[in-house]
Enzyme design. Sequence first.
Site, PDB file in Angstrom:
ATOM      1  N   CYS A  83      -2.255  -1.728   4.078  1.00 50.71           N
ATOM      2  CA  CYS A  83      -1.068  -2.592   4.126  1.00 50.71           C
ATOM      3  C   CYS A  83      -0.458  -2.575   5.530  1.00 50.71           C
ATOM      4  O   CYS A  83       0.078  -1.554   5.966  1.00 50.71           O
ATOM      5  CB  CYS A  83      -0.067  -2.117   3.081  1.00 50.71           C
ATOM      6  N   CYS A  86       3.237  -1.769   5.522  1.00 48.88           N
ATOM      7  CA  CYS A  86       3.460  -0.341   5.285  1.00 48.88           C
ATOM      8  C   CYS A  86       3.228   0.433   6.578  1.00 48.88           C
ATOM      9  O   CYS A  86       3.998   1.339   6.930  1.00 48.88           O
ATOM     10  CB  CYS A  86       2.524   0.187   4.203  1.00 48.88           C
TER      11      CYS A  86
END
Length: 200
Positions: A83, A86
């Site tokens: 991600c 993230c």
Amino acid sequence: MIPNSPNSTPAPAPKNLEAKSAAQIRNFLIVLAAIALSVSVFLGLGTQTPTNTLTEMAKASAPLETALTNGKPTLMEFYANWCTSCQAMAGDLSAIKQKYAEPMNFVMLNVDNTKWLPEITKYRVDGIPHFVYLNDKGSRVAETIGEMPRTIMEANLEALIAGKPLPHAQATGQVSDFTPATGPVKTSSSDPRAHGSQVQ
């Protein structure tokens, strides 16, 4: 000795001493710069990539079972190593976790681990990072989805710790799409949360 005698050695001129001192100082500064550069390169090679940082942060996070029962408020993050959002938040989150380590639990659940499918379903995770704010009794207070500025995260955590309503309870930001794996997980039909595009 008689000054200016043919056998006497002339005293060094003040300019020669100044030049010699300047050369020594310059050489010393060059050595210091080389050492500083070497240390910087060494430390730079030792820094972690965002993926490694996420993995290390997850290992250091509180177990979910402990966080739900130890009487502290909790920030639960659904994440994945792939991600990009993230990864972009990893540095700020690491600093936030250090700042609030005492009064709060931090839990990280990797959406690629099917062990967390019941939680992924319960909180309708369809984009990550997905943050769930739990009070000191383990009940959901709010959720935010996507990349958040550190100031917004900290304002929410301060309110959570104080037991007040979160100022940015419905914040959304840049997300990485995520489609949960299917499995034999029962979804609660009484969940009033109206988020995301998932259909039960």
